[in-house]
Enzyme design. Structure first.
Site, PDB file in Angstrom:
ATOM      1  N   CYS A  45      -3.976  -7.743  -3.511  1.00  0.00           N
ATOM      2  CA  CYS A  45      -3.916  -6.948  -4.757  1.00  0.00           C
ATOM      3  C   CYS A  45      -4.870  -7.440  -5.785  1.00  0.00           C
ATOM      4  O   CYS A  45      -4.704  -6.773  -6.845  1.00  0.00           O
ATOM      5  CB  CYS A  45      -2.574  -6.487  -5.062  1.00  0.00           C
ATOM      6  SG  CYS A  45      -1.613  -7.970  -5.576  1.00  0.00           S
ATOM      7  N   CYS A  83      -4.493   5.601 -16.487  1.00  0.00           N
ATOM      8  CA  CYS A  83      -5.667   5.778 -15.594  1.00  0.00           C
ATOM      9  C   CYS A  83      -6.957   5.271 -16.288  1.00  0.00           C
ATOM     10  O   CYS A  83      -6.707   5.682 -17.500  1.00  0.00           O
ATOM     11  CB  CYS A  83      -5.941   7.009 -14.972  1.00  0.00           C
ATOM     12  SG  CYS A  83      -4.407   7.688 -13.693  1.00  0.00           S
ATOM     13  N   GLN A 131       5.143  -0.412  -1.532  1.00  0.00           N
ATOM     14  CA  GLN A 131       3.665   0.285  -2.035  1.00  0.00           C
ATOM     15  C   GLN A 131       3.678   1.449  -2.823  1.00  0.00           C
ATOM     16  O   GLN A 131       4.486   2.659  -2.293  1.00  0.00           O
ATOM     17  CB  GLN A 131       2.754   0.304  -0.723  1.00  0.00           C
ATOM     18  CG  GLN A 131       2.759  -1.145  -0.045  1.00  0.00           C
ATOM     19  CD  GLN A 131       1.899  -1.919  -0.760  1.00  0.00           C
ATOM     20  OE1 GLN A 131       1.132  -1.710  -1.549  1.00  0.00           O
ATOM     21  NE2 GLN A 131       1.901  -3.289   0.017  1.00  0.00           N
ATOM     22  N   CYS A 157       1.942  14.410 -15.260  1.00  0.00           N
ATOM     23  CA  CYS A 157       1.186  13.429 -14.713  1.00  0.00           C
ATOM     24  C   CYS A 157       0.521  13.851 -13.591  1.00  0.00           C
ATOM     25  O   CYS A 157       1.439  13.949 -12.435  1.00  0.00           O
ATOM     26  CB  CYS A 157       1.886  12.191 -14.751  1.00  0.00           C
ATOM     27  SG  CYS A 157       1.107  10.784 -13.988  1.00  0.00           S
ATOM     28  N   CYS A 163      -6.926  15.260 -15.334  1.00  0.00           N
ATOM     29  CA  CYS A 163      -5.786  15.161 -16.303  1.00  0.00           C
ATOM     30  C   CYS A 163      -6.175  15.395 -17.595  1.00  0.00           C
ATOM     31  O   CYS A 163      -7.235  14.876 -18.462  1.00  0.00           O
ATOM     32  CB  CYS A 163      -4.963  13.642 -16.273  1.00  0.00           C
ATOM     33  SG  CYS A 163      -3.746  13.518 -17.243  1.00  0.00           S
ATOM     34  N   ASN A 204       7.762  -4.328   5.432  1.00  0.00           N
ATOM     35  CA  ASN A 204       6.769  -3.117   5.457  1.00  0.00           C
ATOM     36  C   ASN A 204       5.718  -3.579   6.734  1.00  0.00           C
ATOM     37  O   ASN A 204       5.345  -2.696   7.497  1.00  0.00           O
ATOM     38  CB  ASN A 204       5.840  -3.086   4.320  1.00  0.00           C
ATOM     39  CG  ASN A 204       5.065  -1.911   4.430  1.00  0.00           C
ATOM     40  OD1 ASN A 204       5.369  -0.919   4.560  1.00  0.00           O
ATOM     41  ND2 ASN A 204       3.791  -2.097   3.989  1.00  0.00           N
ATOM     42  N   ASP A 228       0.770 -11.242   2.438  1.00  0.00           N
ATOM     43  CA  ASP A 228       0.417 -10.295   1.498  1.00  0.00           C
ATOM     44  C   ASP A 228       1.301 -10.937   0.217  1.00  0.00           C
ATOM     45  O   ASP A 228       2.243 -10.323  -0.280  1.00  0.00           O
ATOM     46  CB  ASP A 228       1.264  -8.887   2.157  1.00  0.00           C
ATOM     47  CG  ASP A 228       1.233  -7.829   1.122  1.00  0.00           C
ATOM     48  OD1 ASP A 228       0.263  -7.970   0.224  1.00  0.00           O
ATOM     49  OD2 ASP A 228       1.901  -6.658   1.141  1.00  0.00           O
ATOM     50  N   PHE A 284       5.340 -13.477   2.585  1.00  0.00           N
ATOM     51  CA  PHE A 284       5.602 -12.741   1.491  1.00  0.00           C
ATOM     52  C   PHE A 284       6.137 -11.109   2.061  1.00  0.00           C
ATOM     53  O   PHE A 284       5.288 -10.055   1.746  1.00  0.00           O
ATOM     54  CB  PHE A 284       4.389 -12.370   0.627  1.00  0.00           C
ATOM     55  CG  PHE A 284       4.034 -13.786   0.145  1.00  0.00           C
ATOM     56  CD1 PHE A 284       4.666 -14.301  -1.238  1.00  0.00           C
ATOM     57  CD2 PHE A 284       2.931 -14.505   0.598  1.00  0.00           C
ATOM     58  CE1 PHE A 284       4.182 -15.454  -1.972  1.00  0.00           C
ATOM     59  CE2 PHE A 284       2.591 -15.692   0.009  1.00  0.00           C
ATOM     60  CZ  PHE A 284       3.056 -16.244  -0.952  1.00  0.00           C
ATOM     61  N   CYS A 332      -4.581   8.315 -22.124  1.00  0.00           N
ATOM     62  CA  CYS A 332      -3.362   7.513 -21.336  1.00  0.00           C
ATOM     63  C   CYS A 332      -3.923   6.182 -20.785  1.00  0.00           C
ATOM     64  O   CYS A 332      -4.997   6.300 -20.113  1.00  0.00           O
ATOM     65  CB  CYS A 332      -2.925   8.519 -20.530  1.00  0.00           C
ATOM     66  SG  CYS A 332      -1.520   7.934 -19.301  1.00  0.00           S
TER      67      CYS A 332
END
Length: 443
Positions: free
Chosen positions: A400, A87, A276, A166, A78, A310, A374, A305, A84
């Site tokens: 996460c 990322c 996700q 993007c 990119c 999912n 999760d 959770f 930016c």
């Protein structure tokens, strides 16, 4: 009272020799007794960098020139990567990125009691461009430039990056930033659109416009025309989250959807629901979690959770009974909708406060053979204190945040579980975000 005078920063670039990476992906160097955090630099490199912030014990810098690059350095895909904030690792080769994330998880396990899994799972990978299906884009009208900016915040400040595409976002949105900017500029309310939420399903993508003031009919029509022209669902959010409503298409339910083909499932979701961000990783992650739990017919499984189902619904394809528990009542409703959609009658969804003792709830009294958890970034330390009451033989923990996973792993190990397997999943390529999965078995 006199106002404190802001300390002036050095105007000349500083030479930095990078020793290692911080957990947020910045190069770490030292000079004159101070730590230097250098954006855009890799371990082993020598760079020239500009000081952009200074504190008593550390300075913050941004790389201007790489004098001695390392083999792991690549040209970012990119053109806006240096500025930016969406990322932070595009200058690092993909293999090096995933090795950095695995190292981060290892270090957190070691930090919390010297825990080490018996087996490290190979890192889970997927394409690293065009993967991002969820995002929040900032919008700002700049009078001096007479233009509208749409994008992510710049690195370490509140300014929006001036981008026209993007490459990490789903192309249905990522390739249309210029068109989106141009349309927003034509609105009479171009200075009162605060942000745009992006949500993509398998067959449709949606934009949710946060309009701070009511829109006139002309603006309304322009938004609808944009949706028609680019095959996008268009929503408005005039106030709080409960005011989100679709204005295009006019017919049908306000849902997007994605498939989990391995389990013959379709899951529907509202654009503001949590899903996700990376569909490719999600498919692999769900399959691995179900495999690790080794669910057998007749077993009772708990999914904490659980969100919109999912993991819950794939588990229901294998188990005798699955109980999904979620703190967000809207997600409980969504889970039930998805169970009916897929004709599953061996699954139930319940709302509960997952920060306290829930072992006395009616759905919990029969115990569980297997558990999947999760949690959000804050982890599930309180939950882990109670899990042993259910007598589950296996627990799969999807995380996460490696720090809270490692902390909670310490709780489970202290309560009689072994950390059997663990590994990282590259849910957010080109960022420092570390998604991971761990399997615990009762001793």
């Amino acid at each position: 009272m006199s106002r404190r005078r802001r300390k002036s920063l050095p105007a000349e670039p500083v030479r930095c020799v990078i020793e290692r990476l911080s957990h947020d992906g910045r190069g770490i160097a030292h000079q004159n007794g101070k730590t230097q955090f250098v954006d855009g630099a890799l371990p082993g490199e020598t760079v020239m960098a500009k000081v952009v912030g200074s504190r008593s014990k550390f300075d913050e810098l941004r790389t201007l020139e790489v004098l001695e690059p390392v083999a792991e350095r690549v040209t970012p895909p990119c053109e806006f990567a240096d500025l930016c904030g969406g990322c932070s690792l595009q200058h690092m080769a993909g293999d090096a990125q995933i090795a950095f994330k695995e190292k981060t998880l290892r270090e957190h396990f070691a930090h919390f009691g010297g825990i080490e899994p018996e087996h490290w799972e190979p890192p889970m990978r997927s394409p690293d461009l065009g993967y991002r299906r969820k995002a929040r884009l900032g919008v700002r009208f700049v009078p001096k430039r007479d233009s509208v900016l749409v994008g992510f915040r710049e690195k370490r400040n509140s300014f929006l990056t001036d981008i026209d595409r993007c490459v990490v976002m789903d192309p249905r949105i990522g390739d249309r930033i210029t068109d989106l900017r141009a349309m927003l500029y034509t609105l009479q309310a171009h200075d009162s659109i605060a942000q745009v939420e992006v949500a993509c399903g398998d067959d449709a993508a949606a934009l949710v416009f946060r309009n701070m003031e009511p829109l006139g009919s002309a603006d309304y029509e322009r938004l609808v025309a944009f949706g028609k022209a680019h095959d996008l669902h268009i929503y408005l959010q005039p106030k709080g989250p409960d005011t989100v409503h679709r204005i295009w298409p006019e017919q049908g339910e306000e849902r997007l959807s994605y498939r989990l083909d391995d389990f013959d499932l379709t899951l529907k979701f509202h654009p503001m629901d949590f899903t996700q961000v990376n569909a490719g990783i999600n498919h692999k992650m769900v399959a691995l979690a179900v495999e690790w739990l080794d669910v057998q017919p007749g077993e009772r499984v708990l999914d904490l959770f659980c969100g919109l189902g999912n993991f819950t619904l794939p588990l229901a394809r294998r188990a005798g009974q699955v109980v999904g528990v979620e703190g967000d009542d809207a997600m409980v409703v969504r889970g039930r909708e998805n169970a009916r959609l897929n004709d599953l009658d061996n699954v139930s969804f319940h709302g509960a406060n997952l920060q306290g003792d829930f072992t006395g709830e009616s759905w919990a009294r029969e115990g569980f053979d297997k558990i999947l958890i999760d949690p959000p970034r804050s982890g599930a330390e309180e939950v882990c204190e109670y899990l042993t009451a259910f007598g589950a033989r296996r627990i799969v923990y999807v995380s996460c945040n490696p720090a809270t996973l490692a902390r909670d792993a310490g709780v489970l190990v202290a309560k009689g579980y072994r950390l059997v397997r663990a590994g990282v999943m590259d849910m957010f390529p080109h960022t420092t975000h570390v998604e991971s999965i761990a399997l615990f078995e009762r001793k």
